[in-house]
Design a protein around this motif. Sequence first.
Motif, PDB file in Angstrom:
ATOM      1  N   GLY A  27       0.814  -1.189   0.000  1.00 12.39           N
ATOM      2  CA  GLY A  27       0.000   0.000   0.000  1.00 12.39           C
ATOM      3  C   GLY A  27       0.852   1.245   0.000  1.00 12.39           C
ATOM      4  N   ARG A  28       0.200   2.378   0.182  1.00 10.80           N
ATOM      5  CA  ARG A  28       0.885   3.656   0.067  1.00 10.80           C
ATOM      6  C   ARG A  28       1.548   4.126   1.344  1.00 10.80           C
ATOM      7  NH1 ARG A  28       0.280   6.375  -4.567  1.00 10.80           N
ATOM      8  NH2 ARG A  28      -1.238   5.620  -6.062  1.00 10.80           N
ATOM      9  N   ILE A  29       1.412   3.379   2.427  1.00 14.17           N
ATOM     10  CA  ILE A  29       2.057   3.743   3.684  1.00 14.17           C
ATOM     11  C   ILE A  29       3.207   2.784   3.945  1.00 14.17           C
ATOM     12  CG2 ILE A  29       1.754   4.087   6.157  1.00 14.17           C
ATOM     13  CD1 ILE A  29       0.160   6.024   4.418  1.00 14.17           C
ATOM     14  N   ILE A 484      13.644   3.849  -8.652  1.00 15.14           N
ATOM     15  CA  ILE A 484      14.826   4.650  -8.309  1.00 15.14           C
ATOM     16  C   ILE A 484      14.582   6.122  -8.620  1.00 15.14           C
ATOM     17  CG2 ILE A 484      17.238   5.102  -8.931  1.00 15.14           C
ATOM     18  CD1 ILE A 484      17.530   2.068  -9.412  1.00 15.14           C
ATOM     19  N   LEU A 485      14.058   6.415  -9.808  1.00 20.37           N
ATOM     20  CA  LEU A 485      13.790   7.807 -10.174  1.00 20.37           C
ATOM     21  C   LEU A 485      12.748   8.429  -9.251  1.00 20.37           C
ATOM     22  CD1 LEU A 485      13.675   7.487 -14.075  1.00 20.37           C
ATOM     23  CD2 LEU A 485      15.595   8.252 -12.657  1.00 20.37           C
ATOM     24  N   ASN A 486      11.728   7.657  -8.890  1.00 16.59           N
ATOM     25  CA  ASN A 486      10.687   8.174  -7.992  1.00 16.59           C
ATOM     26  C   ASN A 486      11.259   8.589  -6.643  1.00 16.59           C
ATOM     27  OD1 ASN A 486       8.674   7.822  -9.888  1.00 16.59           O
ATOM     28  ND2 ASN A 486       7.995   5.852  -9.065  1.00 16.59           N
ATOM     29  N   VAL A 487      12.239   7.829  -6.168  1.00 16.78           N
ATOM     30  CA  VAL A 487      12.862   8.140  -4.883  1.00 16.78           C
ATOM     31  C   VAL A 487      13.864   9.286  -5.016  1.00 16.78           C
ATOM     32  CG1 VAL A 487      14.450   7.250  -3.113  1.00 16.78           C
ATOM     33  CG2 VAL A 487      12.529   5.848  -3.886  1.00 16.78           C
ATOM     34  N   ILE A 498       6.884   2.881  -5.087  1.00 13.83           N
ATOM     35  CA  ILE A 498       6.519   1.563  -5.602  1.00 13.83           C
ATOM     36  C   ILE A 498       5.101   1.547  -6.157  1.00 13.83           C
ATOM     37  CG2 ILE A 498       5.946  -0.780  -4.813  1.00 13.83           C
ATOM     38  CD1 ILE A 498       8.522  -0.681  -3.145  1.00 13.83           C
ATOM     39  N   GLU A 499       4.201   2.247  -5.517  1.00 19.15           N
ATOM     40  CA  GLU A 499       2.791   2.218  -5.942  1.00 19.15           C
ATOM     41  C   GLU A 499       2.528   3.069  -7.184  1.00 19.15           C
ATOM     42  OE1 GLU A 499       0.279   0.290  -4.622  1.00 19.15           O
ATOM     43  OE2 GLU A 499       2.002  -0.592  -3.610  1.00 19.15           O
ATOM     44  N   GLY A 557       9.895  -0.203   4.858  1.00 19.28           N
ATOM     45  CA  GLY A 557       9.689  -1.246   3.867  1.00 19.28           C
ATOM     46  C   GLY A 557       8.350  -1.102   3.178  1.00 19.28           C
ATOM     47  N   ALA A 558       8.265  -1.557   1.930  1.00 20.76           N
ATOM     48  CA  ALA A 558       7.011  -1.513   1.179  1.00 20.76           C
ATOM     49  C   ALA A 558       6.927  -2.713   0.250  1.00 20.76           C
ATOM     50  CB  ALA A 558       6.888  -0.219   0.383  1.00 20.76           C
ATOM     51  N   ALA A 559       5.804  -3.428   0.356  1.00 21.33           N
ATOM     52  CA  ALA A 559       5.503  -4.535  -0.555  1.00 21.33           C
ATOM     53  C   ALA A 559       4.483  -4.040  -1.560  1.00 21.33           C
ATOM     54  CB  ALA A 559       4.952  -5.728   0.221  1.00 21.33           C
TER      55      ALA A 559
END
Length: 571
Positions: A27-29, A484-487, A498-499, A557-559
């Motif tokens: 999710g987004r959190i 990577i670019l998003n971060v 990721i989302e 962490g994010a799945a």
Amino acid sequence: MAYKKFLTGFYTLVLCFISLGVLAQGGRIPTPAENGMVVSSHYLASEIGRDILKQGGNAMDATVATAFGLAVTLPSAGNIGGGGFMVYHPANADATAFNFREKAPLAATREMYLGEDGKIKDNANHEGVLSVGVPGTVAGLYKAHQKYGKLEWAKLVEPAIKIAQSGFAVSHGLADFSQWVFDNKEEYSSTAKVFLKKDGTPLKRGDILVQNDLAETLKRIRDKGPEGFYKGKTAQLIADFMKAHDGLITKKDLEVYEAEEVEPIKGNYRGLEVIGMPPPSSGGVAIVEMLNILEGFNLKEEGHNSASSIHLITEAMRRAFADRAQFLGDPNFNPDMPLDKLTSKEYAEELRKTIELKKASVSDSTRFNAAHLAYESPETTHFSVIDKDGNAISITYTLEHSYGSKIVVEGAGFLLNNEMGDFNAIPGLTNSQGRIGTLPNQIEPEKRMLSSMSPIILTKDNKPYLIIGSPGGRTIINTVLLVILNVVDYDLDIAKAIESPRYHHQWFPDVTFFEEWGFSPDTMELYKSMGHETDSRDSQGRAMGIMIDAENNLYYGAADSRSYDGGAAGY
């Protein structure tokens, strides 16, 4: 700054409630943790890895335990019958990498799949026992653990054995596979014994899948390490099964297989070090090449997911994928690959000059020696790990297609890969439909097939900053690039990075594929007005990532929510 302090305070408060360990769905959190984190495509495997960290294990221990957990809970991609790649950045040492990609059997030949008409016969490079490469997962995990692990090997395999024996709840995807097995049970009788109920009917969502034969195979691996797989009873079961079904893999193939510790590919992007896999993974080279090209543009100023930024990024994708096809393969068979050139800033500057700011390039096959891209299945799995000391691991491994060859070794309980399909099956034939026949990736005995798997670690001041990877076949490279670019360029946290919606260009076909839900009509019209052809897909990749906040000593962490069973587990 005030907002950053608010977020830090918020996550610290959350930590008070999850001090015993958490499981967070995608999710987004992002999921925060102070001492360690595992993010994988199945929450049970993430929990196994987290528990190993809590018991005093390091990142390598958690990686081994998680990988074997996925071999039980995620049979579509987690495996002991496949192979993959690992990037490891120790807390106080230089990064290293492990190559445990599958190999062609000793009896493999360059034209082994061709009929008298020169065409592939019966799709044999993707289906049946001839599609199986010599597995590398067990050898790779053991080699890495022997050098960098802390806890005893047997302790790390045991949790997977327990789940195989006690069972776990079947997901939608696994239920669908069980129905497929039911429909094809005559042809896949050994698979039916594992993935159908005792009465011969398909598994349904929520049913409990017990895998006793797999548990026994894992016990042999637990007790004897790689000898419990590459020799003895398991090796005999594999060899006997292959012989009975006219396959190529023999006991000799298994005995001589070795994983490799290798030097990673390294680059630099906006002050961050980029660490990835060298060939036969193409991901490290391609991602460094694309980042080098994009470093010359102000992507943040162009705007996140704006038509102009998408244009620049897809032009970089186009060029890197052309080079991937022409130059990359197994380095043990292609010693003269120009890796230094492909990953250099100077070469990127040359390529950048060929990009027009408002006009799409044409994917010209003659310019790039007519080296097109072959099909790669999107069914792979990736997970990311970090421990309390800052040891970081990014690992991607696969069976190739979803559930690999769909063939279970009789009596051993595990699925075999169909990775031989990643070789160039028709030497010399290259066409715009995606067939590739260039020399670097043609079949040879003991050769490793080219891959798009892209486990990546970014570091800041020689400390891990971002651990990322994804499944997705050829799209893996671009999925990881976009995160990577998003971060880095767009300042998104790991969950939002990721989302965010994704897109993919691979040189040929000359089309940009978009996740159809993620982009406005206006953006799409502007992008197409530059000369780009577009198409849509439901989903791209299932990234699993960890971002490190060194200032506040927190891991996030994010799945990816595109992975229904994925989870981030930290403590």
